[in-house]
Write a protein that holds these residues in place. Structure first.
Motif, PDB file in Angstrom:
ATOM      1  N   PRO A 113       2.037  17.766  -3.482  1.00  0.00           N
ATOM      2  CA  PRO A 113       1.826  16.314  -3.433  1.00  0.00           C
ATOM      3  C   PRO A 113       2.760  15.634  -2.430  1.00  0.00           C
ATOM      4  O   PRO A 113       3.913  16.018  -2.283  1.00  0.00           O
ATOM      5  N   VAL A 114       2.242  14.621  -1.789  1.00  0.00           N
ATOM      6  CA  VAL A 114       3.022  13.821  -0.841  1.00  0.00           C
ATOM      7  C   VAL A 114       3.499  12.584  -1.600  1.00  0.00           C
ATOM      8  O   VAL A 114       2.684  11.895  -2.209  1.00  0.00           O
ATOM      9  N   PRO A 115       4.806  12.294  -1.558  1.00  0.00           N
ATOM     10  CA  PRO A 115       5.271  11.116  -2.308  1.00  0.00           C
ATOM     11  C   PRO A 115       4.595   9.829  -1.827  1.00  0.00           C
ATOM     12  O   PRO A 115       4.393   9.627  -0.630  1.00  0.00           O
ATOM     13  N   PHE A 116       4.265   8.981  -2.788  1.00  0.00           N
ATOM     14  CA  PHE A 116       3.652   7.685  -2.505  1.00  0.00           C
ATOM     15  C   PHE A 116       4.572   6.835  -1.624  1.00  0.00           C
ATOM     16  O   PHE A 116       5.780   6.814  -1.808  1.00  0.00           O
ATOM     17  N   LYS A 117       3.963   6.142  -0.683  1.00  0.00           N
ATOM     18  CA  LYS A 117       4.689   5.124   0.109  1.00  0.00           C
ATOM     19  C   LYS A 117       3.820   3.881   0.191  1.00  0.00           C
ATOM     20  O   LYS A 117       2.621   3.997   0.423  1.00  0.00           O
ATOM     21  N   PRO A 118       4.412   2.685  -0.001  1.00  0.00           N
ATOM     22  CA  PRO A 118       3.586   1.470   0.091  1.00  0.00           C
ATOM     23  C   PRO A 118       2.951   1.358   1.474  1.00  0.00           C
ATOM     24  O   PRO A 118       3.584   1.696   2.470  1.00  0.00           O
ATOM     25  N   ASP A 119       1.712   0.902   1.499  1.00  0.00           N
ATOM     26  CA  ASP A 119       1.017   0.715   2.766  1.00  0.00           C
ATOM     27  C   ASP A 119       1.016  -0.775   3.100  1.00  0.00           C
ATOM     28  O   ASP A 119       0.165  -1.537   2.643  1.00  0.00           O
ATOM     29  N   THR A 120       2.000  -1.175   3.888  1.00  0.00           N
ATOM     30  CA  THR A 120       2.176  -2.605   4.126  1.00  0.00           C
ATOM     31  C   THR A 120       1.170  -3.176   5.124  1.00  0.00           C
ATOM     32  O   THR A 120       1.157  -4.377   5.369  1.00  0.00           O
ATOM     33  N   SER A 121       0.315  -2.303   5.670  1.00  0.00           N
ATOM     34  CA  SER A 121      -0.719  -2.850   6.546  1.00  0.00           C
ATOM     35  C   SER A 121      -1.867  -3.447   5.727  1.00  0.00           C
ATOM     36  O   SER A 121      -2.730  -4.133   6.258  1.00  0.00           O
ATOM     37  N   VAL A 122      -1.847  -3.172   4.427  1.00  0.00           N
ATOM     38  CA  VAL A 122      -2.906  -3.692   3.550  1.00  0.00           C
ATOM     39  C   VAL A 122      -2.489  -5.079   3.055  1.00  0.00           C
ATOM     40  O   VAL A 122      -1.350  -5.262   2.631  1.00  0.00           O
ATOM     41  N   PRO A 123      -3.388  -6.072   3.103  1.00  0.00           N
ATOM     42  CA  PRO A 123      -2.986  -7.409   2.646  1.00  0.00           C
ATOM     43  C   PRO A 123      -2.784  -7.460   1.127  1.00  0.00           C
ATOM     44  O   PRO A 123      -3.432  -6.714   0.397  1.00  0.00           O
ATOM     45  N   ILE A 124      -1.869  -8.322   0.684  1.00  0.00           N
ATOM     46  CA  ILE A 124      -1.684  -8.532  -0.753  1.00  0.00           C
ATOM     47  C   ILE A 124      -2.729  -9.553  -1.195  1.00  0.00           C
ATOM     48  O   ILE A 124      -2.713 -10.695  -0.731  1.00  0.00           O
TER      49      ILE A 124
END
Ligand code: C2O
Length: 488
Positions: free
Chosen positions: A64-75
Motif C-alpha cells: 500500500p502507498v500511504p495516503f496523501k491529500p490531493d490539494t489540486s481537488v477543490p474543497i
C-alpha cells in the motif's frame, strides 16, 4: 440440496440473490433493540457465521502507498440529498451506473459496485481475523475513509472531480422517507435503486428514533467515550439512529434483519448506505463543532489506527484515523455549518429544516420559540438576547449578496427601511473572484434578535434580498443551508 454446506452459509445464500425470503432470513441474526436510560438504542449486529474471506478485496501486486491529500481537488460541500439539483441527481445516477457496470465488465476491478460493497463486508468481520470496525471508536474514522475513497472512485468514473456524495438528513422532518433520487423511479432502471429494501418510497422513519430532538440528546454529551465509543464499545450515534436507519430500510416494521441495508455484510450493496453514512459522518463534525470540550478520542492509539483501501486509480492506499480528522483540507469536502463553534445543543433551536433558497423575492420563516429557550435567555445575566444564525450561505460567483433581515414583519420588502424597530440588520457578501465558475465559499452570519422577544412564543423572520434604492435585486440566487436560534 438444502443440506449442502454452502446452503447453510448465510452469506452464500445472499450472494445467490436469495436474501429476500423469510425462510432465508430466519437463520440470520436478529436486530437487537435495547432500551437504556438514555433512550432507545438501535443496535446492529454483524453476522456470526460466514464463508471465510468471501468478501476479501483483490490482492495488490504492490504494497500500500500511504495516503496523501490531493490539494489540486477543490474543497466542496456534501449536500443534503433533498437539496440536489436535477443536474446533481443525474451525476449521482451516472456515477452509480458506471460503478455497477464495472462489476459487470470486470468483476475483479476493486472499484466496482460489488467489490466496494465487499470492502464493508470484509471490515465487519469478513477478514480472516474476524476483526470489526463497528462497535468501537474505529466506527467514525473507518467509515470516513471508506466514503472518501468511494466518493473519489465515483467522481473518477464520471470524470468529475467536483462530485461529492450527498447525505440523507433523516433528522429533518422533510427527509424521513428514503431520499427521492434513490426511489425515483423505484425499479432497476434507476442505478440508485435496490430491490432489497423493505421500506417503500412513501414509508417514513418514525420521528421518535431520528428526530432533531433525539439528535440533540445524542449531541449533548461532551465525552468522546459516549459519542464516539471506546476501543471496546460503540458510541450513542452508532447504536442509535445509525442502527435504526439500517434496520428500517431493510424492514420498516423493525422486526427482522433484512438485507441489504439491515445486515452489515450486505449493507453497502445499497447505494443508500453511502448517503446514510455521509450523514453519520456529518454528525461527527457537527458534534465536534459544538466545542465545549468535545474532542476526538484522546487514547494515543486512536489516531494511529490504520486501514487500506483501493483509490480511484486502483492503487492500494494505507490511511490512518489521524489522516481524516481534518477532512476539509485532507479529504476535500465540507459540511456547511460545522466549522463554527455553536452554542450548546440544548440552547439551539432549528428554525429551518431544509435549505432556504432566495431569489429576488422576500421569504418569511415562522418559528415557535419554546419556553426553554426564552427562559434560558431570560435567566442569563442581564437577559442576553437570542442570536439568529444563518449558516452555509452561498451564492454563485460574480454576484454580490445583500439581504435585509426583519423580525415579525412579514410584509417587509426591499423598499422597507432598515431603520425601523423590526429590522434586525442585513448581511452583504462580496464576490472574491470574477473568474468563470468561481464560487463564494460558504458563509455564516449571526444576528442578535434582541431582548424584545424574550417571553414571546412566536417569531417570524423575513429575509429580503435587496439592491440599492429600495429595489429588489435582478438575478439574486442565494441559498442558506440552515437557520437556527440560540441563547448563548
Ligand atoms: Cu459499517 Cu452503517 O455500517
Amino acid at each position: 440440496m438444502s443440506d449442502s454446506p454452502e446452503r447453510s452459509d448465510p452469506l452464500g445464500q445472499l450472494e445467490r440473490g436469495e436474501g429476500g425470503g423469510i425462510a432465508t432470513r430466519r437463520g440470520f441474526l436478529k436486530a437487537s433493540l435495547i432500551t437504556t436510560g438514555l433512550g432507545l438504542i438501535g443496535g446492529l449486529t454483524p453476522p456470526m457465521a460466514r464463508a471465510q474471506d468471501s468478501c476479501a478485496p483483490p490482492s495488490s501486486p504492490n504494497p500500500p502507498v500511504p495516503f496523501k491529500p490531493d490539494t489540486s481537488v477543490p474543497i466542496l460541500p456534501r449536500k443534503s440529498a433533498a437539496s440536489l439539483t436535477s443536474a446533481e441527481i443525474q451525476k449521482l445516477k451516472d456515477a452509480y451506473k458506471a460503478l455497477r457496470q464495472l462489476t459487470e465488465s470486470n468483476p475483479n476491478d476493486p472499484r466496482g459496485w460489488m467489490q466496494q460493497a465487499n470492502v464493508h463486508c470484509f471490515y465487519c468481520g469478513g477478514n480472516a481475523d474476524g476483526s470489526d470496525i463497528h462497535q468501537s471508536y474505529r466506527f467514525f474514522a473507518w467509515h470516513r475513509c471508506y466514503l472518501y475513497f468511494h466518493e473519489r472512485i465515483l467522481g473518477k468514473l464520471i470524470n468529475d472531480p467536483t462530485f461529492r456524495l450527498p447525505y440523507w438528513d433523516w433528522s429533518n422532518t422533510n427527509s424521513r422517507t428514503i431520499p427521492k433520487p434513490y426511489t425515483n423511479p423505484n425499479d432497476p432502471s434507476n442505478p440508485l435503486f435496490d430491490a432489497n429494501r423493505g421500506a417503500t418510497p412513501t414509508d417514513k422513519i418514525p420521528a421518535q428514533y431520528v428526530s432533531q430532538t433525539v439528535m440533540n440528546g445524542i449531541l449533548r454529551t461532551t465525552r468522546w467515550q459516549t459519542f464516539m465509543g471506546t476501543n471496546t464499545r460503540g458510541g450513542n450515534l452508532e447504536n442509535g439512529p445509525h442502527g435504526i436507519v439500517h434496520i428500517w430500510v431493510g424492514d420498516p416494521t423493525l422486526q427482522d434483519a433484512v438485507p441489504d441495508m439491515g445486515v452489515l455484510e450486505t449493507a453497502a450493496r445499497d447505494p443508500l448506505f453511502f448517503t446514510h453514512h455521509s450523514n453519520i459522518d456529518r454528525y461527527w463534525a457537527v458534534w465536534l463543532a459544538q466545542g465545549g470540550g468535545r474532542t476526538n478520542p484522546t487514547d494515543p492509539s486512536w489516531p494511529k489506527l490504520q486501514w487500506t483501501f483501493y483509490d480511484e486509480n486502483s492503487v492500494l492506499r494505507s490511511i490512518t484515523a489521524g489522516d481524516v480528522v481534518n477532512f476539509q483540507s485532507n479529504l476535500r469536502y465540507s459540511y456547511p455549518g460545522t466549522t463554527v463553534a455553536h452554542a450548546a445543543a440544548q440552547a439551539v433551536l432549528p428554525v429551518t429544516e431544509k435549505p432556504v433558497e432566495l431569489s429576488s423575492q422576500p421569504v418569511t420563516l415562522k418559528v415557535a420559540i419554546p419556553p426553554e429557550l426564552h427562559s434560558l435567555s431570560a435567566q442569563a445575566a442581564s437577559a442576553r438576547p437570542l442570536s439568529l444564525h444563518l449558516a452555509g450561505i452561498e451564492a454563485p460567483g460574480k454576484q454580490p449578496v445583500v439581504v435585509h433581515v426583519f423580525a415579525n414583519n412579514p410584509k417587509a420588502s426591499a423598499a422597507t427601511s432598515l431603520a425601523i424597530p423590526s429590522s434586525l440588520g442585513y448581511f452583504a457578501i462580496v464576490p472574491s473572484s470574477l473568474k468563470e465558475g468561481h464560487q463564494h465559499g460558504k458563509r455564516e452570519v449571526t444576528i442578535e434578535v434582541g431582548k424584545g422577544l424574550i417571553g414571546q412564543n412566536q417569531l417570524s423572520v423575513t429575509l429580503v434580498p435587496a439592491a440599492a434604492g429600495g429595489k429588489a435585486p435582478k438575478n439574486t440566487k442565494v441559498s442558506v443551508d440552515s437557520i437556527y436560534l440560540s441563547a448563548d
